[in-house]
Design a protein around this motif. Structure first.
Motif, short mmCIF file in Angstrom:
data_model
loop_
_atom_site.label_atom_id
_atom_site.label_comp_id
_atom_site.label_asym_id
_atom_site.label_seq_id
_atom_site.Cartn_x
_atom_site.Cartn_y
_atom_site.Cartn_z
N LEU A 183 -6.85 -1.01 2.09
CA LEU A 183 -6.82 -1.65 3.79
C LEU A 183 -6.60 -0.74 4.74
CD1 LEU A 183 -5.31 -5.14 2.72
CD2 LEU A 183 -7.45 -4.72 3.00
N SER A 184 -5.67 0.18 4.06
CA SER A 184 -5.29 1.15 5.17
C SER A 184 -6.63 2.23 5.47
CB SER A 184 -4.44 2.33 4.59
OG SER A 184 -4.09 3.20 5.45
N THR A 226 -4.27 -1.93 -3.43
CA THR A 226 -4.53 -2.77 -2.27
C THR A 226 -4.16 -2.21 -0.79
OG1 THR A 226 -4.64 -4.81 -3.74
CG2 THR A 226 -4.39 -5.41 -1.40
N ASP A 227 -3.17 -2.02 -0.77
CA ASP A 227 -2.55 -1.39 0.55
C ASP A 227 -3.37 -0.03 1.04
OD1 ASP A 227 -0.45 -3.35 0.70
OD2 ASP A 227 1.13 -2.34 -0.29
N ASN A 244 3.13 -10.95 7.44
CA ASN A 244 3.39 -9.31 7.51
C ASN A 244 4.55 -8.95 6.55
OD1 ASN A 244 1.32 -8.87 9.25
ND2 ASN A 244 2.18 -10.04 10.67
N ALA A 257 -9.28 -10.14 3.54
CA ALA A 257 -8.19 -9.10 3.70
C ALA A 257 -8.40 -8.20 4.84
CB ALA A 257 -7.94 -8.17 2.22
N VAL A 258 -9.88 -7.79 5.13
CA VAL A 258 -10.11 -6.71 6.02
C VAL A 258 -10.12 -7.48 7.34
CG1 VAL A 258 -12.01 -5.33 6.97
CG2 VAL A 258 -11.66 -5.31 4.47
N SER A 283 -6.34 -7.64 8.05
CA SER A 283 -6.02 -6.39 8.33
C SER A 283 -6.18 -5.75 9.71
CB SER A 283 -5.80 -5.41 7.51
OG SER A 283 -7.39 -5.03 7.21
N ARG A 284 -7.45 -6.22 10.21
CA ARG A 284 -8.12 -5.66 11.46
C ARG A 284 -7.85 -6.70 12.51
NH1 ARG A 284 -14.06 -3.07 10.69
NH2 ARG A 284 -13.42 -1.18 9.89
N GLU A 285 -7.12 -7.87 12.33
CA GLU A 285 -6.68 -8.76 13.13
C GLU A 285 -8.04 -9.57 13.80
OE1 GLU A 285 -3.85 -7.08 16.08
OE2 GLU A 285 -2.36 -6.64 14.26
N TRP A 340 -5.66 -13.65 -0.29
CA TRP A 340 -6.16 -13.26 0.98
C TRP A 340 -6.71 -14.71 1.65
CZ3 TRP A 340 -4.10 -9.53 3.64
CH2 TRP A 340 -3.50 -8.36 2.87
N SER A 377 -9.16 0.42 7.84
CA SER A 377 -8.72 -0.02 9.13
C SER A 377 -9.17 0.61 10.33
CB SER A 377 -7.16 0.20 9.32
OG SER A 377 -7.01 1.68 9.26
#
Length: 449
Positions: free
Chosen positions: A376-377, A372-373, A77, A413-414, A417-419, A29, A380
Motif C-alpha cells: 500500500l505504501s 500489506t503495509d 487508522n 485497500a488502495v 489508502s488514497r483517501e 478491507w 500511494s
C-alpha cells in the motif's frame, strides 16, 4: 472466578500480543470501506438488504455489519485497537466455554481447565489474527454459549425464559450461522445428561431456523454461501471423516517438528490413558465420549468441506472455531475422570506447549501485515501518480503460508489508502501465491465505453 477471569484476559493479551500490529488483511478491507462510508443509521438497512462491501452478497449477517460500522469507524487508522478487542472477545469466549463445561460436567475444576485449554488451542489462531474472521465468529459464539448456559441452568422454561433464549438465538445467528445447529446440540446435551429429551425446545428451535432461512432468503435471494457446501464427493467426505485428527496433527509448517510431535504425543497419551481408565471403571462412559466426538463433527457442519487437516499451513482453520468448543469439552470430560495430579500435569504441559506453538503460528500473519503495509505504501498517490482504475499490480501476493494478504480487497485497500471514494473501481492484478517475487506496478489505459 473474577480474579481468574481477569488473569485470562491478561494472559491472552500476552500470548497473542504479537498480532496487535497485523493491521487489516485481504477481506478486511471491504469492512473498512463499509465502516468508513456507512453511518450507524444506514447500517440498520442490512436487516433487509445485503451488505455487499463487508459480509458479501452471499451472506446474511446484519449484526456483524452493524457492529463493524459502530466499532471499526473510530479505529480505521489504528487497527491495533480492533485486534485488542478481538483478543478480549476470544478471552470472553474461553471463559464462557469454561462456564458451559462446568454446567455440563458439574465439576468446578473443569471451568479453569476448559477456559485455559480453549484460550491457547492452536487451531484458534486464524480466528484471532484475521479481523474479518474474528468479528462475526467471536460475537456469534459468545451469544450461542450464553444460550447453552441458560438452557443448562434451568429445568423448566416459561415465557420469559423462552423470550430470553429467542433473543440470544437471533443475536447469535445474525452474527454468524452457528445457531442453526442448536436443535442437534440440545438433543446431544440432553442425551449426555441422561435427561428426558426436550422435544418442545428442539421443535421451537427448528421453527426459529425456518424463520431465519425465510428471512435470509428474502434478503439475499437464494442460499448464498451455503450453495458451496451442498456438493458432495467421496474425497471431501473422507477428509471430513478425518477432521478430528486436526486437533492432534495439524500444525503450521513453521512449528519445529520436535515441538509439534511432543504436543501430538502428549494428546494421544492423555486421551488413550483417560479412555482406558474411564472404560475400566464403567463401560457406559463410552457413550459421553462418543457424543462429544459427534459434536465435534456437528460444530463444523456448516463449513464441512473447507478445512483440510493435512494442509501444512492450516489455512481456513477458522471454520473449526465452534468445533473447538466440543473438543475442549471432550478433553475436560476425560480429565475430570482421572486423578487430580495427572490432570494438573497434563494441563500445565499442554498450555506451555500450546503457547510456544502459537508464537510460531502467528509469524505468517505478522509477515502478511508487513507485506500489506509495504504494498500500500508503494501504490500511494504520493509515490505513483497513476489513477486507481488504471493501476496494474503484477505479482500481488495472495497469501503468505496460509495468512491471507490480498486474496481479496486490493481495490478497497488502495482507494482507502488514497483517501478516495470507493465506487467499484477494479485494479488489474496478477497474483503470486507467496511473497518472494517483486511486486511490479504498471499503468493500464482503459478504453472508454
Amino acid at each position: 472466578m473474577l480474579i481468574f477471569s481477569v488473569l485470562i484476559v491478561l494472559f491472552a493479551s500476552v500470548v497473542y500480543g504479537a498480532l496487535l500490529n497485523v493491521g487489516f488483511l485481504s477481506d478486511d478491507w471491504g469492512y473498512v470501506i463499509l465502516a468508513r462510508d456507512t453511518t450507524v443509521f444506514e447500517s440498520l438497512n442490512f436487516f433487509i438488504n445485503p451488505d455487499y462491501l463487508g459480509a458479501g452478497g452471499g451472506n446474511f449477517r446484519p449484526l456483524a455489519s452493524i457492529a463493524t460500522v459502530v466499532l471499526w469507524k473510530p479505529f480505521l487508522n489504528q487497527p491495533i485497537f480492533l485486534h485488542l478487542i478481538a483478543i478480549f472477545l476470544h478471552s470472553v469466549v474461553a471463559l464462557l466455554v469454561g462456564l458451559l463445561t462446568m454446567k455440563l460436567l458439574k465439576n468446578k475444576a473443569s471451568f479453569y481447565i476448559a477456559s485455559l485449554i480453549f484460550l491457547v488451542l492452536p487451531l484458534n489462531i486464524e480466528t484471532i489474527a484475521w479481523l474479518c474472521a474474528a468479528w462475526n465468529g467471536l460475537f456469534a459464539l459468545i451469544f450461542l454459549l450464553l444460550f447453552l448456559i441458560v438452557y443448562l441452568s434451568h429445568e423448566k422454561f416459561n415465557f420469559l425464559k423462552y423470550s430470553l433464549l429467542t433473543v440470544l438465538f437471533f443475536t447469535s445467528i445474525l452474527f454468524k450461522e452457528y445457531a442453526l445447529l442448536l436443535p442437534v446440540i440440545i438433543l446431544i446435551f440432553d442425551l449426555f445428561r441422561r435427561k428426558k429429551i426436550n422435544l418442545t425446545m428442539i421443535g421451537y428451535l427448528l421453527i426459529l431456523d425456518v424463520i431465519y432461512f425465510t428471512w435470509r432468503s428474502a434478503v439475499i435471494g437464494d442460499l448464498g454461501g451455503y450453495g458451496n457446501h451442498l456438493t458432495f464427493n467421496l474425497l471431501d467426505l473422507l477428509k471430513y471423516i478425518e477432521m478430528p485428527l486436526a486437533y492432534i496433527l495439524s500444525f503450521h509448517s513453521l512449528v519445529p517438528s520436535l515441538l509439534s510431535m511432543s504436543f501430538s504425543v502428549l494428546l494421544i497419551i492423555a486421551i488413550v490413558y483417560s479412555i482406558y481408565k474411564i472404560v475400566k471403571k464403567e463401560k457406559k462412559a463410552l457413550l459421553p465420549i462418543a457424543l462429544f466426538v459427534i459434536l465435534i463433527y456437528i460444530g463444523n457442519a456448516l463449513g464441512w468441506n473447507i478445512f483440510n487437516f493435512a494442509n501444512d499451513h492450516i489455512a481456513h482453520n477458522r471454520v473449526l472455531y465452534f468445533s473447538n468448543v466440543f473438543f475442549v469439552l471432550l478433553l475436560s470430560y476425560l480429565m475430570s475422570r482421572v486423578s487430580v495430579k495427572n490432570r494438573n500435569y497434563f494441563v500445565i504441559i499442554y498450555v506451555i506447549l500450546a503457547v510456544v506453538i502459537a508464537e510460531y503460528q502467528m509469524i505468517p500473519w505478522q509477515i502478511a501485515g508487513k507485506t500489506t503495509d509495504k504494498i500500500l505504501s508503494e501504490v500511494s498517490i504520493e509515490k505513483i501518480d497513476i489513477p486507481t482504475d488504471e493501476l496494474k499490480i503484477i505479482n500481488l501476493p495472495n497469501n503468505y503460508q496460509g495468512a491471507f494478504i490480498f486474496r481479496n480487497g486490493i481495490d478497497q485497500a488502495v482507494t482507502f489508502s488514497r483517501e478516495e471514494t470507493y465506487n467499484g473501481k477494479v485494479i488489474t492484478k496478477e497474483y503470486q501465491d507467496q511473497i518472494n517475487q517483486k511486486v511490479l506496478i504498471e499503468r493500464v489505459i482503459k478504453k472508454k465505453k
